[in-house]
Design a protein around this motif. Structure first.
Motif, short mmCIF file in Angstrom:
data_model
loop_
_atom_site.label_atom_id
_atom_site.label_comp_id
_atom_site.label_asym_id
_atom_site.label_seq_id
_atom_site.Cartn_x
_atom_site.Cartn_y
_atom_site.Cartn_z
N MET A 1 38.96 43.06 50.29
CA MET A 1 38.14 43.18 48.87
C MET A 1 38.80 42.83 47.85
O MET A 1 40.38 43.23 47.80
N PRO A 2 38.39 42.32 46.77
CA PRO A 2 39.14 42.00 45.74
C PRO A 2 39.75 43.33 44.83
O PRO A 2 39.04 44.36 45.04
N ARG A 3 40.70 43.65 44.37
CA ARG A 3 41.35 44.65 43.60
C ARG A 3 41.70 44.13 42.10
O ARG A 3 42.12 43.15 42.06
N PRO A 4 41.16 44.90 41.18
CA PRO A 4 41.74 44.59 39.79
C PRO A 4 43.29 44.62 39.67
O PRO A 4 43.97 45.58 40.20
N GLU A 5 43.73 43.62 38.85
CA GLU A 5 45.21 43.66 38.45
C GLU A 5 45.19 42.89 37.16
O GLU A 5 44.99 41.51 37.11
N ALA A 6 45.52 43.52 36.00
CA ALA A 6 45.64 42.92 34.69
C ALA A 6 44.16 42.49 34.57
O ALA A 6 43.05 42.85 34.54
N ALA A 8 42.85 39.90 36.21
CA ALA A 8 42.44 39.02 37.36
C ALA A 8 41.96 39.82 38.50
O ALA A 8 42.19 41.34 38.45
N PHE A 9 41.18 39.47 39.33
CA PHE A 9 40.87 39.76 40.55
C PHE A 9 41.92 39.35 41.78
O PHE A 9 42.29 38.13 41.58
N VAL A 43 40.15 30.04 39.03
CA VAL A 43 41.57 30.24 39.62
C VAL A 43 42.62 30.21 38.87
O VAL A 43 42.92 29.47 38.25
N LEU A 44 43.08 31.45 38.92
CA LEU A 44 44.30 31.66 38.34
C LEU A 44 45.71 31.58 38.96
O LEU A 44 46.80 31.16 38.39
N LEU A 52 44.33 34.56 43.21
CA LEU A 52 43.99 35.51 41.81
C LEU A 52 42.86 34.50 41.17
O LEU A 52 42.88 33.38 40.82
N LEU A 53 41.93 35.45 40.85
CA LEU A 53 40.51 34.90 40.04
C LEU A 53 40.54 35.66 38.71
O LEU A 53 40.90 36.90 38.54
#
Length: 262
Positions: A1-6, A8-9, A43-44, A52-53
């Motif tokens: 599952m995506p998780r928050p980071e700053a 980005a997901f 896409v980051l 990273l999205l």
């Protein structure tokens, strides 16, 4: 599952095959390249074990957003591709489709006709896999083979003869994020196929504002006569995939869809 980071997901998986996140990123960029097409999560960055999205804020599904999404999706499809079955620009090899814990190969190739591509790259391989896993019987596989042959020989009853569309490829409701700026797409299995396939996938499990999305799409890019009668045909592959992976009631649903067109 995506998780928050700053801002980005960060999407990670310990079970995804090598190259999976690059496949997803390539598909997102291919879809994003369409001017005024459906929005996708930017896409980051992509690494072997994570993607990273850009973070997407959430909002309640609205009629206005649904209408815009229907029109935008029509433009994405109309951007097209060189042939049925090809992958996103810059991608080599096959792709993947399925739950993160059990991803199956999404075979890619190059075909002039959708019916032949659907038979060779979708129905026959997934039927073989379903039988290998014990979900499908020999009789089930033979019925899938009969449908595949009908698609190869089709004179226009099942295959509308439209040019290849640029598909999201896994357009169920969970891959539509409703944001304050409209619908944003994630988690594609992007490839060239029939535009009715994306619309059929959207209908398979239901989706907020579905009738509005379909009406706006049809107004922007009118669908071929009888498209509603072909929804189950375009659902046969994802249903067979669910049957192979999960078994249970998906087996009956998949085979009911297959036998409807024999």
């Amino acid at each position: 599952m995506p998780r928050p980071e700053a801002s980005a997901f960060v999407k990670t998986s310990m079970t995804a095959p090598d190259g999976y996140f690059a496949w997803e990123a390539t598909g997102l960029r291919w879809l994003a390249a369409v001017t005024d097409g459906a929005r996708v999560a930017p896409v980051l960055g992509v690494e072997p074990n994570r993607l990273l999205l850009e973070r997407v804020s959430h909002a309640a599904p609205s009629r206005t957003a649904a209408e815009a999404f229907g029109r935008d999706l029509a433009r994405t499809h109309a951007a097209g591709a060189p042939a049925y079955g090809v992958g996103p620009d810059g991608w080599e090899g096959h792709g993947w489709l399925g739950p993160a814990t059990d991803l199956l190969p999404l075979l890619l190739g190059s075909y002039d006709r959708w019916g032949e591509m659907y038979a060779e790259l979708r129905l026959l391989p997934i039927a073989t896999e379903g039988e290998r896993r014990g979900a499908l019987t020999g009789e089930d596989v033979r019925d899938v083979e009969r449908l595949a042959q009908r698609l190869r020989d089709d004179d226009g009853d099942l295959d509308t003869g439209e040019p290849p569309a640029r598909l999201h490829g896994d357009l169920w409701s969970g891959n539509l994020l409703w944001s304050p700026d409209g619908v944003v797409l994630v988690d594609p299995a992007a490839h060239a196929g029939h535009r009715e396939t994306d619309l059929a996938m959207l209908q398979m499990f239901g989706s907020p504002q579905l009738a509005t999305v379909l009406a706006a799409y049809d107004e922007a890019a009118p669908l071929a006569d009888g498209w509603r009668s072909r929804v189950a045909l375009h659902q046969t592959y994802p249903l067979l995939l669910h049957a192979a992976v999960f078994g249970g009631t998906y087996v009956g649903q998949a085979m009911d869809a297959v036998r409807r067109y024999l």
